[in-house]
Design a protein around this motif. Sequence first.
Motif, PDB file in Angstrom:
ATOM      1  N   LYS A 374      12.640   8.048  19.174  1.00 25.79           N
ATOM      2  CA  LYS A 374      11.504   7.716  18.314  1.00 25.79           C
ATOM      3  C   LYS A 374      10.266   8.367  18.913  1.00 25.79           C
ATOM      4  CE  LYS A 374      13.245   3.269  16.672  1.00 25.79           C
ATOM      5  NZ  LYS A 374      13.035   1.799  16.658  1.00 25.79           N
ATOM      6  N   GLY A 375       9.659   9.245  18.155  1.00 22.17           N
ATOM      7  CA  GLY A 375       8.490   9.949  18.654  1.00 22.17           C
ATOM      8  C   GLY A 375       8.848  11.333  19.122  1.00 22.17           C
ATOM      9  N   LEU A 376       8.109  12.323  18.638  1.00 20.77           N
ATOM     10  CA  LEU A 376       8.412  13.725  18.913  1.00 20.77           C
ATOM     11  C   LEU A 376       7.115  14.498  18.744  1.00 20.77           C
ATOM     12  CD1 LEU A 376      11.103  15.344  19.415  1.00 20.77           C
ATOM     13  CD2 LEU A 376      11.119  15.809  16.972  1.00 20.77           C
ATOM     14  N   ALA A 377       6.628  15.173  19.792  1.00 19.45           N
ATOM     15  CA  ALA A 377       5.335  15.851  19.712  1.00 19.45           C
ATOM     16  C   ALA A 377       5.309  17.081  20.610  1.00 19.45           C
ATOM     17  CB  ALA A 377       4.202  14.901  20.107  1.00 19.45           C
ATOM     18  N   TRP A 378       4.715  18.168  20.091  1.00 25.47           N
ATOM     19  CA  TRP A 378       4.578  19.428  20.824  1.00 25.47           C
ATOM     20  C   TRP A 378       3.298  19.440  21.651  1.00 25.47           C
ATOM     21  CZ3 TRP A 378       7.799  23.898  20.198  1.00 25.47           C
ATOM     22  CH2 TRP A 378       8.806  23.776  19.240  1.00 25.47           C
ATOM     23  N   SER A 379       3.343  20.135  22.789  1.00 22.52           N
ATOM     24  CA  SER A 379       2.131  20.395  23.558  1.00 22.52           C
ATOM     25  C   SER A 379       1.323  21.497  22.876  1.00 22.52           C
ATOM     26  CB  SER A 379       2.485  20.814  24.988  1.00 22.52           C
ATOM     27  OG  SER A 379       3.146  22.075  24.977  1.00 22.52           O
TER      28      SER A 379
END
Length: 717
Positions: A374-379
């Motif tokens: 749960k939760g997925l984010a790019w730098s």
Amino acid sequence: MGEPVTGKAEYEIGCVRVNLEEQSVSHGEQRLELSQKKYFDVLQCLVEQYPNWVTREQLIDLVWAGNHFVGDKAINNAIWHIRKALAEVDPDVQYVVTKRGHGYRLAVEPVLRVPEVSDAKGGNQPAKWRLRLGLGAAMLIPLAWFTVQSLWLGTAPEKRVSSIARLTNYPGSEFTPVVDPERNWVAFTWARPNQNPDIYLRSLKTEAAPKQLTFSEQSEYGPVWAADGKGLYYIERDKSLHACAVKYLDLATLTRTEITDCFYNLNTHLAIHPSGSPLAVNKIGPGIQNSGVYLVDLHDSDISPAETGIRGVRETRLSCGDECRYEDRDMAFSNDGTRIALTRRTDLLSENIYLRDLATGEEQQLTSGESDIKGLAWSRGDDRIVYASEVARKRVTRMVNLQTGNIEPLALPGISSINPVPGTDTFVFGAGNTDTFISYLDLGGDLKAAIPLLQANFDQGNAHYSPRQRKLVYCSNESGAMELWVSDLDGSKRERLTNFKSEVKMPRWSNNGDRIAFIAADPAAAGNQLMVIDFATREVRKVEPKHHDYRRPVWSEDDSYLYAAVSDGHGYQTYQFNLGAGEGLPVADMPVLKLRHIGNGEVLFSRAAGSGLWRAALDTGVPELKNIRQILPEDQFSPLYNWDAYKDQVYFHVNAGIHSKVMKLDLSSGEVSGVALLPRGALDKYGEFSYIPEKDWLLFTQMEPYQSDIYQFQLND
């Protein structure tokens, strides 16, 4: 003890001050005497774990490095010295309390004192201290509170995060935060107590109260900013119509436009391409049972989102169809728009991240052995991806480096949703772990209140009782992994049965009490496996290796067979497994997910969410379900797993506004009556009802409500 990353962290606890960096306790100018470092370490542990109870075992692990030979005397001595030192300056307050079976905790809330530099020009002025309180202000918190994650990972997190600040602290739960392109606003979902979730907007520049954006009776959540920052895409679930839609909200006019549909019984996610189109949504499409990611072309219409509606938009399924044995769930576009990260679930215990090139369609698997992401984010540089998964029922946060392939733990709490602040390496996230424990309803008593049966500092659930053994089997993460445990019904004589150091679920005693069937993660491949343990010898064996995704095993009336729902990538089908021959035969073409015997060769079963309750005769010789009929329609019976049957009584739950209502069906008369009311969210939807005839108790897995707030942090190089 770990070094607090926030530097010289100071707390005020009542009238005393605790400095974690200097390891000192003071009252005004007076420094309290704690004659041994271990005494301060115990106090620090109580501070960092507040408001949780800290068991004696945890104190030994954290303070004495797992040296269990120190015994109770060392712990008792440390607690006595802490109480004595605090009582000398504040004799009227009890600072440390003890609870049998739970351990120790602070009785007074520790309040963080945050340094504030007074020189507006940024000169090297002495730091003043002030307490950061209030709902509107961002409230810095010590990273040491987050290091509990390392207990589950077994390794200390790298110092990759800093500048952790709390953005909300409102009643209820706030989650799915997302910051606008100009970094002025954060939109988020707020589920206020006993209310459906709505979308709110909070300024990042002022301390003004948040502004409510949606007001309907439906559940509205999961906002995503449009590329121009003028509106939000979000999800609306209508419980009365059992419908789901993706909508656009124009912030200037607050008009709403339906963009596309979504699947009501699916946890829906949204992501938008940095160019403003397409919009990605996961759902189940026509003729396809597996959920997948669809790309919605927002420019494929002459009608803009701000007008009356979008008609004829083109949707393209990005994911594989039913020919593949997986479902795509969450997703996030890279900042340059060339790639999309996907979370892919192969079964209940296995979910991993894949990277797809949008131009070529080439894919790369980034993680392995993960569960419930749960939760997925790019730098900002598109070289790292931050995500959260589940380990032994606890949320942990990790980062995958796309250049090296390395995966590192991050010292952050359980994340349920995360998004980057545009153009930065700052992230906003919703945080909160859910605690589970085993409770029961005394159906023979006058008051039908939930009574905790097994409740401790670790998670427990999926309980089933054997009248023959007079033992309870359940799942618990007490050892750091979700394993099988047994105990007497009062929780005494606890014993761990398995040592897989991974995930086990759904245990079920045989009728004669000599074996337990359960589901375990398969370490050799993506998927899970159906297992049986002999209670006397503790021998564990795999039932059949043919399939990869099993659900809810149950024994035949004579214990000759096991029944379990099996996924073949196209849906679920019930199989009968001959334990002697080790083979499985399909029982029914319909997707039976849970089955219970009620005697005389009759069974009850649930097929899917919202499909009602069904009854049939089970012919074990064929095997085949015969004389199938529905006995409760879907508007009266909706649970997948939280139901159980004994003879002519069926116990189940239904959602009733702000409550969960426990119901009873009398099979002989067809009468349905209410049994008890539980708070909404108190039932684990993947838990289990289990009736105990000798006590007239109904066991279930209860979830502890938690305060989910929104935080932000800086990701360091």
